[in-house]
Motif scaffolding. Structure first.
Motif, PDB file in Angstrom:
ATOM      1  N   TRP A 152       0.904  -1.241   0.206  1.00  0.00           N
ATOM      2  CA  TRP A 152       0.136   0.133   0.040  1.00  0.00           C
ATOM      3  C   TRP A 152       0.625   1.246   0.091  1.00  0.00           C
ATOM      4  N   ALA A 153       2.208   1.454   0.900  1.00  0.00           N
ATOM      5  CA  ALA A 153       3.208   2.237   0.867  1.00  0.00           C
ATOM      6  C   ALA A 153       3.482   2.754  -0.847  1.00  0.00           C
ATOM      7  N   ARG A 154       3.643   1.669  -1.307  1.00  0.00           N
ATOM      8  CA  ARG A 154       4.389   1.686  -2.322  1.00  0.00           C
ATOM      9  C   ARG A 154       3.508   2.597  -3.482  1.00  0.00           C
ATOM     10  N   SER A 155       2.046   2.352  -2.920  1.00  0.00           N
ATOM     11  CA  SER A 155       1.667   2.369  -4.414  1.00  0.00           C
ATOM     12  C   SER A 155       0.880   4.079  -4.062  1.00  0.00           C
TER      13      SER A 155
ATOM     14  N   SER B  42      13.689   9.220  14.241  1.00  0.00           N
ATOM     15  CA  SER B  42      13.424   9.831  13.712  1.00  0.00           C
ATOM     16  C   SER B  42      12.713   8.857  12.353  1.00  0.00           C
ATOM     17  N   ALA B  43      12.083   9.459  12.005  1.00  0.00           N
ATOM     18  CA  ALA B  43      11.070   9.147  10.314  1.00  0.00           C
ATOM     19  C   ALA B  43      12.289   9.635   9.860  1.00  0.00           C
ATOM     20  N   SER B  44      11.071   8.955   8.362  1.00  0.00           N
ATOM     21  CA  SER B  44      12.247   8.356   7.374  1.00  0.00           C
ATOM     22  C   SER B  44      11.986   8.391   6.476  1.00  0.00           C
ATOM     23  N   THR B  45      12.275   8.332   4.841  1.00  0.00           N
ATOM     24  CA  THR B  45      11.371   7.611   3.961  1.00  0.00           C
ATOM     25  C   THR B  45      11.142   6.686   3.931  1.00  0.00           C
ATOM     26  N   GLY B  46       9.968   6.328   3.785  1.00  0.00           N
ATOM     27  CA  GLY B  46       9.713   4.415   2.984  1.00  0.00           C
ATOM     28  C   GLY B  46       9.541   4.191   5.186  1.00  0.00           C
ATOM     29  N   TRP B  47       9.585   2.986   5.411  1.00  0.00           N
ATOM     30  CA  TRP B  47       8.763   2.737   7.208  1.00  0.00           C
ATOM     31  C   TRP B  47      10.687   3.217   7.995  1.00  0.00           C
TER      32      TRP B  47
END
Length: 425
Positions: A376-379, A400-405
């Motif tokens: 779902w995330a990749r779409s 910390s948050a990052s791109t992706g998971w």
């Protein structure tokens, strides 16, 4: 405005249309528990009182009325932010589904609070059934009971807000011991009370580590739930990546690999604030408003001490400062009314409501959301949270948050409309 101090609890019983109460004989015993599960509903009394006409239209209105402090969310604003439909195939979202909510002790005003909430926000009255698999507990308003009562009202109100057509099965454990709550979950699974289940409680893993019998027992229940196609959710906790221990550890049951762990965000959508749509809920690192009441907490999310899990699977609004309006009627007198609620415990029942909506839309059981989250995330069907941290004063080494998971917010927060479209093509 100050935090709620629930010192006087009304003992009156409550009834409402559509309420069924099932007082059952004690369910099968389980191994002795050496820990208790905890809830940490974070509630601040709003100045909107008990009058529905005084409630804000949405986050921007709430922010204006609270001198820039609370960008609170209503059912309408949450559905708009996460693109949750009011109806699916011409029927109220969630129709034909049952959401199971598990809590301890219950609340003497759970049903009437839900009815008040529904009326205030123009929702249909809920079809609520209450089960007591360990026998009905006596509510006296002492010790941890007020926190559980507040959590109960939060859970059922916001599951209903997201899936107003779904039935709600509230399963009340006789106490907050690990064995008692695990048995309540087992009862719900064994009796197939619904296709989705939410647990807005947990215990820091450092306090469970070594209790292998207890952990193994509840994992077997989750395995049975998975085999039945149930969607099972738990909150990722509210004390950062260390749960107050001073070193990283996660929370059970969120740490179980068969449970979808729901982390927390600050949701700015609809507030008018010049911020990203969402950031990690972590008041110590990135408080979202003027935060005049100071920090309330931070989402959990860290590598597990007990399993191979690395943190949250998905996320949802959890900040008190962008919190959801919830009605409490068990506090007595002028303490009753609408409160700003935060914590990851608000996200778990709402994700359960979303799963009920998905089951309705597809005509089948969606099962574990964590199995879908990556795709779902990749779409682009989950919003990728890329800013903020869940560090705390007791452990600066938060994530910390990052791109992706990432550990605090997993694969992100939902675009429900897009998910439904993808599943029903």
């Amino acid at each position: 405005m100050k935090r709620s101090t629930s010192v006087k609890i009304a003992l009156a019983t409550a009834t409402a249309a559509g309420l069924t109460v099932s007082a059952l004989p004690a369910y099968a015993a389980s191994p002795a528990s050496s820990f208790t599960y905890k809830v940490t509903p974070i509630a601040v009394k709003s100045h909107f009182g008990k009058t529905p006409a005084a409630l804000p239209a949405g986050p921007a209105d709430c922010l204006a009325q609270t001198a820039g402090e609370f960008a609170c969310q209503t059912p309408h604003s949450i559905r708009a932010a996460y693109d949750i439909p009011d109806t699916i195939n011409g029927k109220a979202a969630g129709t034909g589904q049952t959401i199971v909510i598990v809590d301890a002790f219950g609340s003497p005003t759970a049903a009437s609070d839900l009815a008040t909430f529904s009326t205030a926000f123009g929702l249909p009255q809920a079809d609520l059934s209450i089960y007591y698999p360990g026998g009905k507990p006596t509510y006296n308003g002492h010790d941890t009971q007020p926190s559980w009562a507040q959590e109960t009202s939060l859970d059922i109100q916001w599951a209903h807000a997201v899936a107003p057509g779904a039935k709600i099965a509230l399963v009340v454990a006789a106490n907050d011991h690990g064995a008692s709550l695990d048995n309540a979950v087992k009862y719900a699974v064994d009796n197939k009370l619904g296709n989705v289940l939410s647990m807005s409680y947990g215990e820091s893993e450092n306090l469970i580590h070594g209790n292998n019998a207890q952990q193994s027992q509840v994992h077997k229940t989750f395995a049975k739930a998975a085999a039945q196609g149930m969607s099972v959710f738990a909150s990722s906790a509210d004390s950062g990546s260390d749960n107050g221990a001073g070193y990283e550890n996660f929370s059970l049951p969120a740490a179980d690999p068969l449970v979808t762990a729901v982390g927390g965000t600050n949701l700015y959508a609809g507030s008018g604030l010049a911020q990203p749509r969402e950031t990690v809920w972590g008041d110590y690192a990135n408080c979202p408003t003027n935060c005049a009441d100071g920090p309330f907490g931070a989402t959990g999310g860290a590598p597990s001490l007990l399993t191979a899990k690395q943190g949250s699977d998905v996320a949802y609004n959890a900040s008190v400062y962008t919190g959801v309006l919830t009605y409490l009627g068990m506090l007595g007198g002028d303490n009753n009314g609408f409160y700003f609620f935060g914590g990851t415990s608000a996200g778990s029942p709402q994700w359960a409501g979303i799963a009920a909506d998905l089951d309705q839309a597809t005509g089948s059981k969606i099962g574990s959301v964590s199995n879908y989250a990556r795709s779902w995330a990749r779409s682009g069907m989950l919003y990728d949270v890329t800013e903020g941290s869940n560090s705390t004063p007791t452990f600066s080494g938060g994530y910390s948050a990052s791109t992706g998971w990432d550990s605090p917010t997993g694969w992100g927060t939902p675009n429900v409309g897009a998910i439904i479209d993808s599943l029903t093509k």
